[in-house]
Design a protein around this motif. Structure first.
Motif, PDB file in Angstrom:
ATOM      1  N   ARG A   1      -4.208  -2.047  12.571  1.00 23.46           N
ATOM      2  CA  ARG A   1      -3.319  -2.539  11.995  1.00 23.46           C
ATOM      3  C   ARG A   1      -3.469  -3.935  12.029  1.00 23.46           C
ATOM      4  N   CYS A   2      -3.286  -4.266  13.633  1.00 22.73           N
ATOM      5  CA  CYS A   2      -2.786  -5.987  14.128  1.00 22.73           C
ATOM      6  C   CYS A   2      -4.093  -6.914  13.746  1.00 22.73           C
ATOM      7  N   SER A   3      -5.100  -6.082  14.422  1.00 25.23           N
ATOM      8  CA  SER A   3      -6.447  -6.892  13.502  1.00 25.23           C
ATOM      9  C   SER A   3      -6.659  -7.367  12.439  1.00 25.23           C
ATOM     10  N   LEU A   4      -6.402  -6.738  11.144  1.00 25.20           N
ATOM     11  CA  LEU A   4      -6.786  -6.350  10.286  1.00 25.20           C
ATOM     12  C   LEU A   4      -5.642  -7.437   8.864  1.00 25.20           C
ATOM     13  N   GLN A   5      -4.700  -7.313  10.055  1.00 23.73           N
ATOM     14  CA  GLN A   5      -3.318  -8.090   9.343  1.00 23.73           C
ATOM     15  C   GLN A   5      -4.048 -10.036   9.562  1.00 23.73           C
ATOM     16  N   LEU A   6      -4.494  -9.515  10.647  1.00 22.95           N
ATOM     17  CA  LEU A   6      -4.841 -11.231  11.191  1.00 22.95           C
ATOM     18  C   LEU A   6      -5.881 -12.088  10.741  1.00 22.95           C
ATOM     19  N   ALA A   7      -6.374 -10.486  10.807  1.00 17.91           N
ATOM     20  CA  ALA A   7      -7.605 -11.601   9.821  1.00 17.91           C
ATOM     21  C   ALA A   7      -7.879 -11.803   8.648  1.00 17.91           C
ATOM     22  N   GLU A   8      -6.844 -10.908   7.617  1.00 19.73           N
ATOM     23  CA  GLU A   8      -6.923 -11.250   6.397  1.00 19.73           C
ATOM     24  C   GLU A   8      -5.967 -12.234   6.139  1.00 19.73           C
ATOM     25  N   THR A   9      -4.839 -12.868   6.847  1.00 15.18           N
ATOM     26  CA  THR A   9      -3.976 -13.926   7.013  1.00 15.18           C
ATOM     27  C   THR A   9      -4.807 -14.727   7.250  1.00 15.18           C
ATOM     28  N   GLU A  10      -5.505 -15.069   8.204  1.00 16.53           N
ATOM     29  CA  GLU A  10      -6.632 -15.995   8.579  1.00 16.53           C
ATOM     30  C   GLU A  10      -7.305 -16.233   7.255  1.00 16.53           C
ATOM     31  N   ARG A  11      -8.193 -15.875   6.529  1.00 22.99           N
ATOM     32  CA  ARG A  11      -9.255 -16.034   6.143  1.00 22.99           C
ATOM     33  C   ARG A  11      -8.665 -15.385   4.414  1.00 22.99           C
ATOM     34  N   GLU A  12      -7.509 -14.382   4.119  1.00 28.87           N
ATOM     35  CA  GLU A  12      -7.696 -14.942   2.232  1.00 28.87           C
ATOM     36  C   GLU A  12      -6.353 -15.553   2.464  1.00 28.87           C
TER      37      GLU A  12
ATOM     38  N   HIS B   1      -3.215  -1.866   5.138  1.00 25.56           N
ATOM     39  CA  HIS B   1      -4.038  -1.367   5.445  1.00 25.56           C
ATOM     40  C   HIS B   1      -4.566   0.253   5.953  1.00 25.56           C
ATOM     41  N   VAL B   2      -3.047   0.414   6.316  1.00 21.40           N
ATOM     42  CA  VAL B   2      -2.488   1.929   7.262  1.00 21.40           C
ATOM     43  C   VAL B   2      -1.366   2.496   7.261  1.00 21.40           C
ATOM     44  N   SER B   3      -1.507   3.682   6.598  1.00 24.02           N
ATOM     45  CA  SER B   3      -0.298   4.365   5.892  1.00 24.02           C
ATOM     46  C   SER B   3       1.083   4.581   6.737  1.00 24.02           C
ATOM     47  N   PRO B   4       2.067   4.237   6.603  1.00 21.73           N
ATOM     48  CA  PRO B   4       3.254   3.825   7.559  1.00 21.73           C
ATOM     49  C   PRO B   4       3.446   5.836   8.169  1.00 21.73           C
ATOM     50  N   TYR B   5       4.063   5.067   9.133  1.00 24.33           N
ATOM     51  CA  TYR B   5       3.737   7.200   9.794  1.00 24.33           C
ATOM     52  C   TYR B   5       5.805   7.194  10.853  1.00 24.33           C
TER      53      TYR B   5
ATOM     54  N   SER C   1      -7.643   8.515   5.060  1.00 25.82           N
ATOM     55  CA  SER C   1      -8.242   7.071   4.454  1.00 25.82           C
ATOM     56  C   SER C   1      -6.823   7.594   3.835  1.00 25.82           C
ATOM     57  N   ASN C   2      -5.986   5.769   3.944  1.00 33.69           N
ATOM     58  CA  ASN C   2      -5.306   5.160   3.202  1.00 33.69           C
ATOM     59  C   ASN C   2      -5.146   5.813   2.151  1.00 33.69           C
ATOM     60  N   CYS C   3      -3.182   6.305   1.840  1.00 34.21           N
ATOM     61  CA  CYS C   3      -3.613   7.344  -0.410  1.00 34.21           C
ATOM     62  C   CYS C   3      -2.114   6.381   0.165  1.00 34.21           C
ATOM     63  N   ALA C   4      -1.734   5.520   0.121  1.00 30.59           N
ATOM     64  CA  ALA C   4      -0.737   5.087   0.230  1.00 30.59           C
ATOM     65  C   ALA C   4      -1.124   3.931  -1.184  1.00 30.59           C
ATOM     66  N   TRP C   5       0.122   4.434  -2.243  1.00 29.62           N
ATOM     67  CA  TRP C   5       0.456   3.413  -3.431  1.00 29.62           C
ATOM     68  C   TRP C   5       0.174   1.369  -3.741  1.00 29.62           C
ATOM     69  N   ASN C   6       1.047   1.284  -2.450  1.00 28.49           N
ATOM     70  CA  ASN C   6       0.630  -0.166  -2.292  1.00 28.49           C
ATOM     71  C   ASN C   6      -1.094  -1.032  -0.884  1.00 28.49           C
ATOM     72  N   ARG C   7      -1.214   0.161  -1.185  1.00 27.10           N
ATOM     73  CA  ARG C   7      -2.690  -0.615  -0.389  1.00 27.10           C
ATOM     74  C   ARG C   7      -3.262  -1.254  -1.024  1.00 27.10           C
ATOM     75  N   LYS C   8      -4.193  -1.659  -0.821  1.00 26.66           N
ATOM     76  CA  LYS C   8      -5.160  -2.398  -0.972  1.00 26.66           C
ATOM     77  C   LYS C   8      -6.640  -1.702  -1.231  1.00 26.66           C
ATOM     78  N   SER C   9      -7.089  -1.971  -2.324  1.00 29.93           N
ATOM     79  CA  SER C   9      -8.547  -1.015  -1.948  1.00 29.93           C
ATOM     80  C   SER C   9      -9.745  -1.570  -1.727  1.00 29.93           C
ATOM     81  N   MET C  10     -10.027  -2.766  -1.069  1.00 23.00           N
ATOM     82  CA  MET C  10     -11.052  -3.612  -1.137  1.00 23.00           C
ATOM     83  C   MET C  10     -10.759  -3.975  -0.161  1.00 23.00           C
ATOM     84  N   LEU C  11     -11.623  -4.048   1.403  1.00 28.35           N
ATOM     85  CA  LEU C  11     -11.489  -5.139   2.255  1.00 28.35           C
ATOM     86  C   LEU C  11     -13.439  -6.344   1.756  1.00 28.35           C
ATOM     87  N   HIS C  12     -13.146  -7.575   1.807  1.00 26.42           N
ATOM     88  CA  HIS C  12     -13.544  -7.869   2.096  1.00 26.42           C
ATOM     89  C   HIS C  12     -14.752  -8.768   3.404  1.00 26.42           C
ATOM     90  N   ARG C  13     -15.894  -8.643   3.106  1.00 25.74           N
ATOM     91  CA  ARG C  13     -17.310  -8.640   4.679  1.00 25.74           C
ATOM     92  C   ARG C  13     -15.937  -9.840   5.350  1.00 25.74           C
TER      93      ARG C  13
END
Length: 349
Positions: free
Chosen positions: A204-215, A221-225, A270-282
């Motif tokens: 979760r943390c790695s994807l959030q930091l990467a998306e913030t930097e690149r996008e 991208h990870v379901s709420p628990y 895999s995440n199936c939350a409604w607010n998920r993002k369906s694509m991850l860029h390379r």
């Protein structure tokens, strides 16, 4: 509530399909949201129950997972947790004539149980293909295609209800727990395990930091628990008594982030939350890979993924069960106890 021993498992490089795949520009999650039903209130119609998860997508994910020819290689987490749930069943010195396994999948709990403990078992799952791939058990088993949110059983039917790694995808968890309590006989017991807490915090943390930097921003991208601190309250509200809640951390080591995501897909997790993002860029995945290894990587080059497993035990009330004393019925105060516990000075001169 206590923390369990951390299990460390190493997923071998190349064991996952994505590990040997060719060049790619992006990763698509298992299902396309354009073909999913609209988000909104739960179809149950119970006032205000929010539809956090797309249950139809979760069904499709589990169907796809069950159709994999080498799907057994993704069962390691379910096998481990199923065995731990079975251990808790054995801790109760009792024969259960009729048991129910909710979201039982491939019989990950039942394969660890014997006829000396459970005489008959009903195994349910939302995925028909998963039920068809259930493993053989010495317990006579009836397979029932059913959604965990809508149990098709009468009240006071089962002596034991178990569930492993299924309830964390429920939209109305309080309602599901109430249904479980209703189908239990008085003095029946529910033993369950679900993913919760800070599960997959590294991913979760790695994807959030990467998306913030690149996008310039991030999407979940990870379901709420469910938090472990809320679980006891939910069980109490559902009508259970003599509650027990404990936590185990299961840590799995992977060659890289692609293997983590591939295994989650193979598990049907895999995440199936409604607010998920369906694509991850390379570029985002490459950045997340670097961040993951920098922040959490092991010395051997692998990366850990932590699954926080919440275990719960609750009993349906019965007059034979021990009951707490009435408030104010104590005949000794804590002040008196503190005086008793104080050491007495002895003159030895």
């Amino acid at each position: 509530m206590s923390s369990g021993v951390c299990l460390r498992v190493l997923r071998a490089a190349g064991a996952s399909p994505a590990a040997s795949s060719g060049s790619w520009s992006r990763v698509r999650l298992p299902a396309d949201p354009r073909h999913a039903p609209r988000r909104g209130l739960s179809a149950s119609g119970r006032g205000g129950t929010m539809n956090v998860f797309n249950r139809e997508m979760k069904k499709q994910q589990k169907q796809w997972s069950a159709s994999l020819q080498d799907g057994h290689q993704y069962d390691y987490l379910r096998d481990e947790v199923g065995g731990r749930v079975a251990d808790r069943v054995y801790d109760i010195v009792r024969m259960f004539p009729l048991a129910l396994d909710i979201g039982g999948g491939k019989s990950h709990i039942a394969e660890h149980l014997s006829k000396d403990v459970v005489e008959r078992l009903f195994l349910t799952d939302v995925s028909e293909k998963t039920l068809k791939r259930s493993r053989r058990s010495e317990i006579p088993t009836h397979h029932v295609l059913a959604d965990e949110e809508f149990l098709p059983f009468k009240e006071n039917t089962f002596d034991l209800v178990v569930s492993s790694l299924s309830l964390h995808w429920i939209n109305d968890l309080p309602g599901a727990l109430r249904q479980i309590q209703q189908v239990l006989k008085p003095d029946g017991v529910f033993i369950g395990a679900m993913v919760g807490g800070e599960t997959l915090y590294e991913l979760r943390c790695s994807l959030q930091l990467a998306e913030t930097e690149r996008e310039g921003g991030f999407s979940p991208h990870v379901s709420p628990y469910t938090a472990v601190t809320d679980l006891g309250n939910l069980l109490g509200r559902a009508g259970f008594s003599m509650l027990t809640v404990d936590v185990d951390d299961v840590q799995v080591n992977y060659p890289g982030i692609i293997e983590v995501m591939t295994d989650l897909q193979g598990m049907g997790e895999s995440n199936c939350a409604w607010n998920r993002k369906s694509m991850l860029h390379r570029d985002t995945i490459l950045a997340a890979e670097a961040i993951y290894k920098e922040m959490y990587g092991n010395e051997d080059g692998s990366i850990p993924a932590t699954f926080e497993i919440l275990y719960m035990i609750g009993w349906k009330p019965h007059e034979s069960q021990a009951k707490p004393a009435k408030r104010g019925s104590a005949n000794v105060s804590f002040g008196d106890l503190s005086k008793i516990s104080q050491p007495t000075n002895t003159n030895t001169s």
